[in-house]
Design an enzyme around this catalytic site. Structure first.
Site, PDB file in Angstrom:
ATOM      1  N   GLU A  72       0.824  -1.209   0.000  1.00 48.00           N
ATOM      2  CA  GLU A  72       0.000   0.000   0.000  1.00 48.00           C
ATOM      3  C   GLU A  72       0.863   1.266   0.000  1.00 48.00           C
ATOM      4  O   GLU A  72       0.518   2.255  -0.643  1.00 48.00           O
ATOM      5  CB  GLU A  72      -0.949   0.005   1.204  1.00 48.00           C
ATOM      6  CG  GLU A  72      -2.076  -1.019   1.107  1.00 48.00           C
ATOM      7  CD  GLU A  72      -2.988  -0.785  -0.091  1.00 48.00           C
ATOM      8  OE1 GLU A  72      -3.059   0.357  -0.593  1.00 48.00           O
ATOM      9  OE2 GLU A  72      -3.641  -1.747  -0.527  1.00 48.00           O
TER      10      GLU A  72
ATOM     11  N   TYR B 258      -6.134   6.669   4.274  1.00 54.61           N
ATOM     12  CA  TYR B 258      -6.351   5.640   3.254  1.00 54.61           C
ATOM     13  C   TYR B 258      -5.578   4.372   3.579  1.00 54.61           C
ATOM     14  O   TYR B 258      -6.125   3.257   3.550  1.00 54.61           O
ATOM     15  CB  TYR B 258      -5.955   6.130   1.856  1.00 54.61           C
ATOM     16  CG  TYR B 258      -5.877   4.956   0.900  1.00 54.61           C
ATOM     17  CD1 TYR B 258      -7.039   4.377   0.396  1.00 54.61           C
ATOM     18  CD2 TYR B 258      -4.655   4.355   0.589  1.00 54.61           C
ATOM     19  CE1 TYR B 258      -6.988   3.257  -0.418  1.00 54.61           C
ATOM     20  CE2 TYR B 258      -4.596   3.224  -0.221  1.00 54.61           C
ATOM     21  CZ  TYR B 258      -5.764   2.691  -0.719  1.00 54.61           C
ATOM     22  OH  TYR B 258      -5.712   1.557  -1.507  1.00 54.61           O
TER      23      TYR B 258
ATOM     24  N   ASP C 203      -9.677   4.422  -2.898  1.00 55.86           N
ATOM     25  CA  ASP C 203      -8.587   4.850  -3.766  1.00 55.86           C
ATOM     26  C   ASP C 203      -9.182   5.423  -5.059  1.00 55.86           C
ATOM     27  O   ASP C 203     -10.398   5.576  -5.180  1.00 55.86           O
ATOM     28  CB  ASP C 203      -7.612   3.710  -4.047  1.00 55.86           C
ATOM     29  CG  ASP C 203      -8.194   2.627  -4.952  1.00 55.86           C
ATOM     30  OD1 ASP C 203      -9.419   2.641  -5.224  1.00 55.86           O
ATOM     31  OD2 ASP C 203      -7.420   1.758  -5.390  1.00 55.86           O
TER      32      ASP C 203
END
Length: 334
Positions: free
Chosen positions: A30, A113, A131
């Site tokens: 990520e 996020y 996203d």
């Protein structure tokens, strides 16, 4: 069945059988995927996890080694944060990643996020992962014409309402895959989309036009000079850039500031510096950069005012960030 195969993922069938994703792998992927494509990330992820297979290994790594492996992937603050986060996990959490959104959010370099993505994918927490792919899917599902980035809260509210309590990790990855492979930015394949029935934009015929985006401002151009000096024994004169700022902590060539007008000379040592007669052109997120390249053969007793000499056997062009590698490549063409 249709899930994308990625080196950091556990397939849905395996997850159903109780195989859990490695939080270290999910977190690293990520961080690497921020503003970077899956295609660009795969090789870097595999190299990193081969060299540092656990968070303890990464925490113990030398900064220069990690920055060198990251070279070329861009957005170099991510590499510095990668190290800070790994060291915090080892020092403050016994080498075990927190398994909640709030716990993950407390780690260096982990924003909302990333905390949501890791908690959902690695720990099956019902967190909303938003996203660029998911934003596009939500904008089309609900025919939302408000432009990004201002529409993010509205899109998140829609995405949150769809996030299930059961298998939220599989769901998060499925929606991201949907956006990446079917609900694509151009030419969405609405005919094979599993959500084509309830998709309001498909019904309205507006899917190809969404999501709307606020027009970007034109990027300014900045100018600079880099100095590539090689000593008689083959050693290169390099510097480690300040930790804060663009290319922070990366190895590079000594040079001038990057300014809006012609920069002042800033040679790192007295020498017969020659203009290579070629420019490096590179684009960062917020500006274009044009670098003038100066080269020199340096005597063996040179004492630089800036930087240090790196033995030719220790110098690896691959450790240079892309813009600095472009300057090096120009010298090889001469």
């Amino acid at each position: 069945m249709h899930a994308r195969v990625m080196p950091w993922r556990v397939p849905p069938d395996a997850r159903k059988e109780g195989v859990r994703p490695d939080p270290y792998a999910v977190w690293m992927s990520e961080i690497m995927l921020q503003q970077t494509t899956v295609a660009a990330v795969k090789d870097y992820f595999e190299r990193f996890t081969r060299r540092w297979p656990t968070v303890q290994d990464l925490a113990a790594a030398e900064d220069a080694a990690v920055m060198g492996e990251w070279a070329g992937l861009g957005y170099y603050a991510r590499a510095r944060n990668l190290l800070k986060c790994a060291r915090a996990v080892v020092a403050d959490h016994g080498g075990v990643f927190p398994d909640t959104y709030d716990g993950l959010l407390s780690l260096p370099g982990v924003g909302p996020y990333t905390a949501a993505a890791v908690s959902a994918i690695a720990f099956d927490r019902a967190e909303t992962v938003l996203d660029g792919n998911v934003e596009r899917v939500m904008a089309r599902m609900y025919d939302i014409h408000d432009p990004l980035p201002g529409s993010k809260p509205k899109l998140k509210t829609r995405a949150e309402a769809l996030t299930p309590e059961k298998r939220p990790g599989d769901y998060a990855q499925a929606v991201m895959d949907l956006g990446a492979t079917i609900c694509t930015p151009r030419g969405p394949a609405c005919g094979i989309c599993p959500w084509r029935g309830p998709c309001a934009a498909r019904v309205a015929g507006t899917a190809p036009d969404l999501p709307k985006k606020t027009p970007k401002k034109a990027k300014p151009t900045r100018y600079g000079i880099v100095y590539l000096g090689q000593r008689e024994d083959g050693a290169w004169l390099v510097e480690t850039r300040p930790e804060k700022g663009l290319l922070g902590g990366m190895m590079g060539w000594p040079g001038s500031d990057w300014t809006d007008t012609a920069p002042d000379p800033a040679s790192p040592c007295p020498a017969d510096w020659q203009d290579l007669g070629a420019e490096v052109r590179h684009t960062f997120t917020h500006f274009h950069l044009i670098l003038r390249v100066m080269t020199a053969h340096l005597p063996g007793d040179t004492v630089p005012e800036r930087g240090f000499f790196l033995d030719k056997h220790a110098f690896r062009p691959s450790d240079l960030p892309t813009v600095m590698r472009k300057a090096f490549d120009l010298t090889r063409k001469e």
